[in-house]
Write an enzyme that holds these catalytic residues in place. Structure first.
Site: not given
Length: 472
Positions: A86, A88, A109, A121, A172, A244
């Site tokens: 997923g 993160g 992002k 983080d 992005r 992914d």
């Protein structure tokens, strides 16, 4: 005042098992480092002051119409399956339909922690942000399907990796962020209804002409075939072709430890984490087939046990290597100025590339020199090239316009690794001029311009970049 973005969201309307609602985490002192005016105009994004853009593209201000969320997916990472990954450190703000009629995601992002951060983080530092900005826009200028960079914003905060680094956020833009791993997460959980919903959504959004689930598999295969052949033709190494990181829309996505080759070698690896060469340059077509097989496995679960469906999926996947060879040959024929097909073309191309590897020839400069002149000077020992060249000249006899074909297929400029590293070092020190110069040069990669001649130079021994990093 905020920024007018004409959001028209569809993914956010899917059931909640596909994502987690998540707003970006605000940052301390956002400052706009770069903004893609042309792309912003295509997306229909309004004009605004620099500080307003910085607030929006850092995540400090959520514009009207946005539906921020983090997407869920799984994935095979270096061959090992991780059942839940997923976003993160990425937040999908929403979608827009541009002036060209195409629907695209807008994603931040490095926008902070999400439920999928797995202890991270959720942030990014300036180096990978500017690296992705430059390389993704260079890929677009090369005519290769890719995510795009809309904005880069420094956060005024430090990101802690091995030490403190200046933080940044990349905006992005993508046809979507649906990946092979998006399908895998629901297949691995046995959530067949969710898998059907996702598949229907993917077909409607990307391949409306596809006939059913196997039609989707065939369409993804064909898009990936063209993408991988394009990568190979410019010496690009993705570096981390996990499922992914495999877009079903056929775009280059997730520029982590990627690189363009300088000296050619088929087994070239740059990624610091690819110790076994799984994602080496020459292995990228094989991995694309492997990834498609994982998508096929997920799609098959939507059917009742049926030998016919398994056979059809197997047929689609097994056809991919031959299709990749055809697409590769088309690209590399063009690099030699050839538009017709003859049986000996494969041998002609591979003999040149073998000589390039043995002669430590620069990939980009060698191919371009075939049309500009001085190709033999690219080889440490030009004897092999001297034997090859007459065969090539003979092959070109009767070709309609080989010079024009080669100029269109062989770029003058690529984003060379040492120039990227130099640009990052300057940006961290507060000087964005090298970034702006690279962007100006790479906007027209097939055009030789005297003011950018130095950017064609391969790295000196002390400039060689031996490893690239993910940036997380």
């Amino acid at each position: 005042m905020t920024l007018d973005i004409p959001f028209d969201n569809t993914f956010a309307q899917l059931p909640p098992e596909f994502y987690s609602r998540q707003a970006p985490t605000p940052v301390g002192e956002p400052k706009l480092l770069a903004y893609n005016e042309a792309l912003g105009s295509t997306l229909g994004i309004g004009t605004a002051a620099l500080d307003v853009r910085a607030e929006v593209f850092s995540g400090n201000v959520v514009p009207t119409g946005a539906a921020p969320l983090a997407q869920l997916y799984a994935g095979h990472q270096f061959g090992s399956f991780n059942p839940q990954l997923g976003d993160g450190r990425a937040i999908l703000m929403g979608e827009v339909v541009g002036a060209d009629g195409l629907r695209r995601d807008i994603q931040l992002k490095g926008a902070g922690r999400t439920p999928y951060s797995r202890g991270g983080d959720g942030r990014a530092w300036m180096g990978p942000v500017l690296r992705e900005y430059v390389i993704s826009e260079a890929m677009h200028a090369l005519g290769i399907p890719t995510t795009r960079a809309l904005a880069a914003v420094s956060t005024g905060e430090m990101v802690w990796r091995e030490g403190g680094l200046p933080g940044a956020v990349l905006t992005r833009v993508a046809k979507s962020h649906l990946r092979v791993g998006t399908f895998q997460v629901y297949a691995s959980r046995g959530q067949v209804e969710a898998l059907k919903t996702l598949t229907d959504y993917a077909i409607a959004r990307h391949y409306p002409e596809a006939e059913g689930r196997m039609g989707l598999l065939r369409a993804v295969r064909d898009a990936q075939v063209e993408l991988i052949a394009a990568w190979m033709s410019v010496g690009f190494i993705h570096g981390v072709m996990n499922t992914d990181n495999s877009s079903i829309a056929g775009e280059t996505i997730d520029y982590g430890p990627c690189a363009f080759m300088d000296v050619y070698h088929p087994s070239r690896v740059f990624s610091s984490i690819d110790r076994m060469g799984r994602y080496a340059y020459s292995n990228q077509p094989n991995i694309a087939v492997w990834n498609l097989a994982q998508l096929a496995t997920a799609l098959i679960q939507q059917y009742d046990a049926s030998e016919a469906v398994v056979e059809e999926a197997t047929e689609i996947v097994h056809a991919m290597p031959d299709l990749l060879e055809v697409a590769w040959l088309q690209r590399f024929r063009a690099k030699l100025g050839i538009t017709t097909a003859q049986d000996e073309d494969m041998e002609l191309i591979t003999d040149l590339m073998r000589a390039m590897a043995e002669g430590q020839a620069d990939f980009t400069n060698s191919f371009r020199a075939l049309v500009d002149g001085g190709a033999r000077d690219q080889f440490l020992d030009p004897a092999a090239f001297d034997l090859w060249e007459p065969r090539w000249r003979h092959r070109l006899e009767g070709e309609p316009d080989p010079e024009a074909v080669m100029r269109a297929a062989n770029p003058v400029l690529i984003p060379r690794n040492h120039r990227i590293e130099q640009m990052i070092a300057s940006a961290v020190a507060g000087d964005m001029a090298p970034f702006e110069r690279l962007m100006a040069a790479l906007a027209n990669p097939f055009e030789a311009r005297a003011e950018f001649e130095d950017l064609r130079r391969p790295p000196a021994e002390e400039e060689v970049v031996k490893a690239t990093f993910c940036g997380t």
